[in-house]
Design a protein around this motif. Structure first.
Motif, PDB file in Angstrom:
ATOM      1  N   THR A  72       0.840  -1.192   0.000  1.00 49.13           N
ATOM      2  CA  THR A  72       0.000   0.000   0.000  1.00 49.13           C
ATOM      3  C   THR A  72       0.877   1.245   0.000  1.00 49.13           C
ATOM      4  O   THR A  72       2.092   1.187   0.197  1.00 49.13           O
ATOM      5  N   ASP A  99      -0.789  -3.238  -4.191  1.00 48.61           N
ATOM      6  CA  ASP A  99      -2.204  -3.427  -3.921  1.00 48.61           C
ATOM      7  C   ASP A  99      -2.935  -2.605  -4.981  1.00 48.61           C
ATOM      8  O   ASP A  99      -2.944  -1.377  -4.932  1.00 48.61           O
ATOM      9  N   ASP A 121      -5.577   0.041  -3.938  1.00 48.18           N
ATOM     10  CA  ASP A 121      -4.926   1.179  -3.292  1.00 48.18           C
ATOM     11  C   ASP A 121      -4.164   2.008  -4.317  1.00 48.18           C
ATOM     12  O   ASP A 121      -4.201   3.240  -4.306  1.00 48.18           O
TER      13      ASP A 121
END
Length: 251
Positions: free
Chosen positions: A28, A65, A68
């Motif tokens: 992230t 991710d 994200d």
């Protein structure tokens, strides 16, 4: 720091561990920021002689991710202004010996960051893939510069453009993994190698490492160029369709 990352200083080694195993250690923006801080803050700390990056839960990292990452790029910043670029700049500017202990999958930036490392240990279960082009994107992390330099154009094309996955032994044969060990020995071996490096004369290591590496300015120039292209590609019809297929498979 973040709840998905731990940073521990053990003797003269800083160990950065990805701890988001339930999400295959997918990275992230907060994790990128924390890793960059851990690397940058070590630069002027004479007590830290070596850095190690490792994963948890039997996997290194599944890369970005995507939810994200897409959210971070929704304002049009793309890769260039994301925390991923902050992390990549930290890698390029890093002056401390950097090791990676790769257990399980290393996908996307999980593979490309290895080419900024000085020593890579992989478990026999490790695998490496960079599915940028299949997602309608382009390579990042100065990998378009570093990977052909390390393993040759033809292998780099198969890895970076065709997105072919390779295993630990093939990665060792290609030259970007130093050694392959059983999974249960991975962490111990990484710490053993880090301790070996820490026992060497620090100034001689720093100067010698600098001679072996490309200048940071050259790496950052390529990182930023790739980042601009990456950001443009994120809004392309090819990438949007590829991401839709990816998320449809997850439902």
């Amino acid at each position: 720091m973040t709840g998905h990352l731990t940073v521990v200083d053990s003797d003269a080694t800083r160990i950065i561990t990805l701890t988001r195993a339930d999400k295959k250690n997918a990275l992230t923006q907060d994790m990128y920021r924390a890793m960059a801080e851990a690397i940058n803050s070590a630069q002027h700390d004479a007590a830290i002689r070596c850095l190690v990056i490792e994963g948890s839960g039997g996997i290194f990292t599944s890369g970005n991710d995507l939810e994200d990452f897409l959210q971070a790029g929704s304002a049009g910043a793309g890769l260039r202004e994301s925390q991923a670029t902050t992390f990549l700049h930290a890698l390029a500017n890093n002056q401390k010996p950097l090791l990676a202990a790769v257990g399980g999958a290393a996908i996307g930036i999980g593979t490309t960051l290895l080419f900024h490392c000085d020593y890579v240990i992989a478990s026999s279960t490790a695998s490496f893939a960079t599915p940028f082009v299949p997602l309608g994107l382009v390579p990042e992390g100065a990998s378009s510069l570093l990977v052909p330099r390390a393993i040759g154009h033809h292998r780099a094309f198969a890895l970076l453009v065709m997105g072919r996955k390779i295993d630990a032994n093939d990665a060792r044969d290609a030259g970007f993994v130093n050694e392959v060990v059983p999974p249960e020995q991975l962490r111990a071996e990484a710490r053993k190698v880090a301790a070996e490096i820490c026992r060497l004369p620090a100034e001689a290591v720093a100067l010698s490492r600098q001679l072996l590496k490309l200048p940071a300015e050259q790496l950052i120039e390529r990182i930023d160029h790739e980042g601009r292209l990456f950001g443009e590609r994120m809004t392309s019809d090819e990438a949007i369709a590829a991401f839709k297929r990816f998320f449809d498979r997850k439902k």
